[in-house]
Design an enzyme around this catalytic site. Structure first.
Site, PDB file in Angstrom:
ATOM      1  N   CYS A   1      -0.809 -15.360 -14.558  1.00  0.00           N
ATOM      2  CA  CYS A   1      -1.435 -15.078 -15.847  1.00  0.00           C
ATOM      3  C   CYS A   1      -2.255 -13.788 -15.836  1.00  0.00           C
ATOM      4  CB  CYS A   1      -2.318 -16.247 -16.267  1.00  0.00           C
ATOM      5  SG  CYS A   1      -1.500 -17.852 -16.142  1.00  0.00           S
TER       6      CYS A   1
ATOM      7  N   HIS B   1     -10.494 -15.402 -20.495  1.00  0.00           N
ATOM      8  CA  HIS B   1      -9.160 -15.966 -20.291  1.00  0.00           C
ATOM      9  C   HIS B   1      -8.985 -17.152 -21.229  1.00  0.00           C
ATOM     10  CE1 HIS B   1      -5.452 -16.877 -18.199  1.00  0.00           C
ATOM     11  NE2 HIS B   1      -5.864 -18.105 -17.962  1.00  0.00           N
TER      12      HIS B   1
ATOM     13  N   HIS C   1      -1.131 -19.072 -25.038  1.00  0.00           N
ATOM     14  CA  HIS C   1      -1.171 -18.449 -23.707  1.00  0.00           C
ATOM     15  C   HIS C   1       0.212 -17.900 -23.380  1.00  0.00           C
ATOM     16  CE1 HIS C   1      -1.915 -17.475 -19.683  1.00  0.00           C
ATOM     17  NE2 HIS C   1      -2.485 -18.583 -19.238  1.00  0.00           N
TER      18      HIS C   1
END
Length: 571
Positions: free
Chosen positions: A225, A381, A419
């Site tokens: 990520c 995040h 995401h």
């Protein structure tokens, strides 16, 4: 003064729409915009959704309902009837399999706008979706540059250009590795393209071969990520060292396939339909609010998977001034650290304290104590998992105390976009640029209250859109936490502050000359935006054009000249 890497264009597509001209950003804060800006962004969305322009109230509702995180509506498979082979034992006791169907536990995602189909925009024969999106996104970034790409590259040596791009998951749909692995089970023939096109670095390869004609540096650094920031770090180092003068950096991730969704769901990482019901106290059979599936720092139950492709054009500051390119921000620095020994490969560790601490200290060295304490904000995040809300908030709170920061603004755009794995921090950067350009930080409006186990001391976790004075908010921090201990944090300097730094560096006359050249560039970028919204522009796709052969090279012991390039490669 140090050499700056400045962002001179950006483009792409995600659940909020087209990135250039800040349209994706404006979708997040649509209700806060004036009527003219709203109409322009709705029209840009309508174009990507194959809808007519300038519609009525029903049209507006259709656009709003078909964007951001929502229930499945822009996929070519049925999330309510996914085929699978169910094991059973026949009457003779022989193990057998039969084709059956099931409803996925996950019923929401951050999908590109309903009706958006990059395959229909260029000759995309057998291209995986991630590569289709990469072509679209890179073309959008070039369009926003405001200057013809072929004119730019003639100002540079061929090896002064680089592309760093890729995807964390690779291309796992039917035209990539997914189709290659499934073909024999489905009684199909493996194609000659599936293996090659499925590679994770293929977005960079496609941009080189079919969009730019690049012969300079290329590659992809994968870090789950945190992948975008990993690639951005390579680009930044290249520009600051002088090895490259222009770098296109980004990621394209298209993970919305049943297999990937099931994979993350098996890890209990994703928010399921039932978990959403449980969070909101709904009975079985009641439809949950999929729009609010992603709730960073609130009461949540897992992240919402998404697709996105984002690309940024970085230049050294001298080239940007020479060409008159618009400066949207400067990249300060990016820091990467691992977690050390871990109990679980998926659990967070200590590395993110190091990356954020380094970014904050370096930003303070750049702009001073006051800018850090009173003029910065954080794009977290913010994955919307119970583990993330406690661990990431503790990092921010602990470091805020160490640096004596009070009321530090923290937001998380995954609330609206989901995401997108490799492209996640690219989405965060995109929305930070929009915040400076439009003087508003998008808040976590899907979260009604902050969860009790979230650390808040020293922090101001924004649950509403936050107006700002961009002149007094020169710093943005972007944070990424990836599976496997892939941590990255970067700081970015606002266009307003970057302009001040460069005006001081180059002096009044050179800065005045730059502003004069930039007027034409900005007009060209506006023309591109208008033509794009009108549907007059297709992605730049140069298949089989100007293909180079060995006889197109002039080789000596000091340089190599390449047909079609004015400048040579120095040896």
């Amino acid at each position: 003064m140090r050499k700056l890497a400045v962002i001179t264009a950006f483009g792409g597509i995600n659940a909020a729409g087209r990135s250039s001209a800040h349209h994706a950003y404006k979708r997040l804060v649509l209700d806060e915009l004036g009527s003219q800006q709203q109409q322009a962004t709705l029209n840009a969305l309508a174009q990507s959704m194959n809808l007519p322009l300038n519609g009525d109230a029903v049209w507006r509702e259709q656009i709003i309902n078909g964007t951001l995180v929502r229930g499945w509506d822009n996929i070519d498979w049925d999330a309510s009837a996914v085929p699978f082979h169910q094991p059973f034992t026949d009457s003779d006791g022989t193990p057998c399999w039969r084709l059956s169907h099931k409803r996925l536990a996950v019923q929401s995602a951050g999908q590109t706008p309903k009706g958006f189909d990059p395959a229909a925009l260029y000759p995309s024969h057998h291209h995986p979706r991630g590569l289709q999106m990469a072509v679209y996104a890179a073309s959008d970034a070039l369009g926003q540059l405001g200057m013809n790409w072929d004119a730019i590259r003639q100002r540079l040596q061929p090896d002064e250009i680089a592309v760093y791009a890729g995807s964390a998951m690779g291309q796992l749909d039917g035209n990539g590795h997914g189709g290659m692995l499934q073909s024999s089970l489905l009684g199909k023939r493996t194609s000659s393209k599936q293996c090659a096109l499925g590679l994770s670095e293929m977005p960079a390869d496609f941009i080189n071969a079919y969009v730019l004609g690049n012969v300079g540096a290329t590659g992809s650094m994968v870090g789950a990520c945190a992948t975008f920031l990993y690639n951005l770090k390579v680009a930044l180092d290249d520009i600051q060292s002088g090895r490259r003068r222009l770098v296109i950096v980004g990621n394209s991730e298209a993970p919305l396939t049943p297999e990937i969704v099931e994979g993350y769901s098996a890890m209990t990482a994703l928010i399921t339909e039932q978990k959403l019901r449980d969070l909101d106290g709904l009975n079985t059979g009641q439809t949950p609010d999929f729009r609010r599936a992603s709730r960073p720092f609130g009461h949540n139950g897992g992240f919402t998977i998404a697709e996105s492709a984002q690309f940024f054009v970085l230049c050294d500051d001298e080239l940007a001034l020479e060409l008159g390119l618009t400066i949207h921000a400067a990249v300060g620095d990016v820091f990467v650290n691992a977690d050390g020994y871990k109990k679980s490969i998926s659990n967070p560790g200590v590395g993110n304290y190091l990356t954020m601490g380094k970014a904050m200290a370096e930003a303070r060295r750049w702009l001073g104590e006051d800018a850090l304490r009173h003029g910065s904000f954080v794009q977290a995040h913010g994955s919307s998992t119970p583990a993330n809300r406690t661990t990431e908030s503790h990092i921010f709170s602990k470091l805020a105390g160490a640096f004596n920061i009070q009321n530090w603004p923290v937001t998380a755009v995954k609330a609206h976009l989901g995401h997108s794995i490799a492209a996640a921090s690219a989405d965060q950067l995109l929305m930070s640029l929009g915040s400076w350009a439009n003087h508003m930080i998008p808040g976590i409006t899907t979260t009604t209250e902050i969860a009790d186990d979230v650390h808040q001391q020293g922090l101001n976790i924004l649950l509403q859109h936050q107006p700002i004075n961009a002149e007094k908010m020169p710093l943005a921090f972007i944070n990424a936490k990836g599976f496997g201990g892939n941590n990255a944090s970067g700081f970015f300097v606002s266009p307003q502050q970057t302009h001040k730094l460069l005006a001081h560096k180059y002096g009044p006359q050179r800065w005045k000359d730059y502003l004069s050249r930039n007027e034409f560039i900005q007009q060209q970028a506006q023309d591109y935006d208008q033509n794009m919204t009108a549907g007059k522009i297709k992605p730049r796709y140069c298949f089989g054009e100007n293909v180079l052969e060995p006889q197109d090279l002039q080789i000596s012991d000091s340089e190599i000249r390449i047909k079609g390039w004015e400048q040579a490669v120095s040896l």
